[in-house]
Design a protein around this motif. Sequence first.
Motif, short mmCIF file in Angstrom:
data_model
loop_
_atom_site.label_atom_id
_atom_site.label_comp_id
_atom_site.label_asym_id
_atom_site.label_seq_id
_atom_site.Cartn_x
_atom_site.Cartn_y
_atom_site.Cartn_z
N SER A 120 -4.07 -1.63 53.90
CA SER A 120 -3.55 -2.16 52.63
C SER A 120 -3.12 -1.03 51.68
O SER A 120 -2.28 -1.23 50.80
CB SER A 120 -4.61 -3.04 51.95
OG SER A 120 -5.75 -2.27 51.62
N GLU A 159 -10.71 -13.09 55.38
CA GLU A 159 -11.52 -13.69 56.45
C GLU A 159 -12.73 -12.81 56.78
O GLU A 159 -13.82 -13.32 57.06
CB GLU A 159 -10.68 -13.92 57.71
CG GLU A 159 -9.60 -14.98 57.55
CD GLU A 159 -10.18 -16.33 57.13
OE1 GLU A 159 -11.24 -16.72 57.66
OE2 GLU A 159 -9.57 -16.99 56.26
N PHE A 188 5.37 -9.65 54.78
CA PHE A 188 4.66 -10.44 55.79
C PHE A 188 3.42 -9.68 56.28
O PHE A 188 2.32 -10.25 56.35
CB PHE A 188 5.59 -10.75 56.95
CG PHE A 188 4.89 -11.42 58.11
CD1 PHE A 188 4.51 -12.75 58.04
CD2 PHE A 188 4.59 -10.69 59.26
CE1 PHE A 188 3.85 -13.35 59.10
CE2 PHE A 188 3.93 -11.28 60.32
CZ PHE A 188 3.56 -12.62 60.25
N LEU A 189 3.59 -8.39 56.61
CA LEU A 189 2.46 -7.59 57.09
C LEU A 189 1.40 -7.41 56.00
O LEU A 189 0.20 -7.44 56.28
CB LEU A 189 2.96 -6.22 57.58
CG LEU A 189 3.82 -6.24 58.85
CD1 LEU A 189 4.29 -4.84 59.19
CD2 LEU A 189 3.04 -6.85 60.02
N GLN A 190 1.86 -7.24 54.77
CA GLN A 190 0.91 -7.11 53.67
C GLN A 190 0.07 -8.38 53.50
O GLN A 190 -1.13 -8.33 53.24
CB GLN A 190 1.65 -6.77 52.38
CG GLN A 190 2.26 -5.37 52.36
CD GLN A 190 3.04 -5.10 51.09
OE1 GLN A 190 3.24 -5.99 50.26
NE2 GLN A 190 3.51 -3.86 50.92
N GLN A 191 0.75 -9.52 53.67
CA GLN A 191 0.03 -10.79 53.57
C GLN A 191 -0.95 -10.96 54.73
O GLN A 191 -2.09 -11.46 54.55
CB GLN A 191 1.01 -11.96 53.55
CG GLN A 191 0.36 -13.32 53.33
CD GLN A 191 -0.35 -13.39 51.99
OE1 GLN A 191 0.20 -13.04 50.96
NE2 GLN A 191 -1.61 -13.84 52.00
N VAL A 192 -0.54 -10.54 55.92
CA VAL A 192 -1.44 -10.60 57.08
C VAL A 192 -2.68 -9.75 56.85
O VAL A 192 -3.82 -10.17 57.14
CB VAL A 192 -0.70 -10.14 58.36
CG1 VAL A 192 -1.69 -9.96 59.52
CG2 VAL A 192 0.36 -11.16 58.76
N ILE A 193 -2.47 -8.55 56.31
CA ILE A 193 -3.61 -7.66 56.04
C ILE A 193 -4.54 -8.28 55.00
O ILE A 193 -5.78 -8.24 55.13
CB ILE A 193 -3.10 -6.28 55.56
CG1 ILE A 193 -2.34 -5.58 56.70
CG2 ILE A 193 -4.26 -5.41 55.08
CD1 ILE A 193 -1.62 -4.31 56.26
N GLN A 194 -3.95 -8.88 53.95
CA GLN A 194 -4.77 -9.50 52.90
C GLN A 194 -5.55 -10.68 53.45
O GLN A 194 -6.74 -10.87 53.14
CB GLN A 194 -3.88 -9.94 51.74
CG GLN A 194 -4.65 -10.49 50.54
CD GLN A 194 -5.62 -9.46 49.97
OE1 GLN A 194 -5.27 -8.30 49.78
NE2 GLN A 194 -6.85 -9.89 49.70
N ASP A 195 -4.88 -11.49 54.31
CA ASP A 195 -5.58 -12.62 54.93
C ASP A 195 -6.72 -12.15 55.81
O ASP A 195 -7.80 -12.76 55.84
CB ASP A 195 -4.60 -13.45 55.77
CG ASP A 195 -3.58 -14.20 54.91
OD1 ASP A 195 -3.83 -14.33 53.69
OD2 ASP A 195 -2.55 -14.63 55.46
N MET A 196 -6.50 -11.04 56.53
CA MET A 196 -7.54 -10.49 57.38
C MET A 196 -8.74 -10.04 56.53
O MET A 196 -9.90 -10.28 56.88
CB MET A 196 -7.00 -9.31 58.18
CG MET A 196 -8.01 -8.70 59.14
SD MET A 196 -7.27 -7.47 60.24
CE MET A 196 -6.76 -6.23 59.06
#
Length: 448
Positions: free
Chosen positions: A242, A262, A251-259
Amino acid sequence: MLAINWKQNRLKFGGLFSRSRMRLTFAYSLLMFGLFIIIIFLAHQTMEWAVTSEQARELSETVHAVSETESTMIRNGVYVGNDDLGKRERMFFYTYDKSGNLQNYSRAPERIEEDVLEVIKHGEVPTGEVAVYVQQQDEDKPKVLMMTACDVRLVTGEKIGMVYLGKDVSALYKGIKKATYFYGAISFIALLTAIMLGHVVSGRVVANMQQAYIRQRQFAADASHELRTPLSVIMASADLLSNDKSIQSPFLQQVIQDMKDEVKKMSNLVGSLLQIARSDNNAESLDIKEFDIIAMMEQLGRKMQPLAEKKNITLNVNASGEVMYRGDEQKIQQLMLILVDNAVKYTPEGGTVTLSYDGKGLGNLGGIHFSVRDNGIGISAEDLDKLFQRFFRVDKARSRSMGGNGLGLAIAKTIVDAHHGNIGVDSELGKGTVFKVTLKNLKIPKKN
């Protein structure tokens, strides 16, 4: 690996399962005792019915034969008293004419004759039916009679008298009583045997359950502890990603934030499981010290205020002055946080949540009492007893959308139990909920 004092665990769980075994044996004993009582009662009633019905049949048949004989004797004017019938069958009869004068008889045994004549005199003997008369004047020698009556008629049908036939069945009833005592003694021996066998069997079952219970606790503790390291590594990696300026894709930033979100949820779950496992295994000690409970409540109110404002909820803290309490400050703060956080989650926008200190002392108890009240969705009566169970959620779908893992109130209960207190809840659907907590002052351990 999580260090666990196995000796303490075995003593703790051994006591728990020993009490369960005793309760199981006691319940089984009561069940068997009730069963044997019913069996003895039914056996007694069956024997009594069998004897009574057979004797009644015999008396009914005999009284008609005696009536015919007595009709002939009265018609011919032959009245001869005799004892042959009584000697033969323990039977007796008394024949009276229409005027009530005794005409013939086969005398009853001397010890019961007075009672027989008294019954006949008062007209208590039914015609065409058999009645039982019991006089328990002497417990060892009860008087039990069976009597019936029959009209004495001529061949023309004219009634010329009445015959009363009876039988002394005292010995038969005494035999039934002895048989009942015998069955009772046999049943008592069988009951003791069944209880001992049940205790042995339940011991084996409980021993297996105890081993499985301890292993399950150990597994939960080990798994929770071992999961913390990889989760920490994943979170650290997610933080690095991040902060990596080279990643420009939204998109990748959102994936990292979602990870990261979780992983935080998983970390919270693992932390909760680890805390419960430590509590179960007595591996988590309390850091007991004296602190101001009012100051803690005010601080907690300030921390939770932004969360309440997001939902437009009014958060009140009704506490003032200074109240010193001895306990684990961090655990008590966690307890209050769980209760206030739950109240905010399940209170709709525009609602009110109140954290109150309810009294500066509890008499000889030497502790504190506080409550958390809301005017939220409330809890149904059938769910109140399940609130402190692990992973229990009143509304699973809504709980998932709001976050949480169903362990908050279970952890709250372990904290309260560790402080030798109690927690209660009153709630009504659509009107709100109030949690009431009472905690005792704990002793500060002496430093070596």
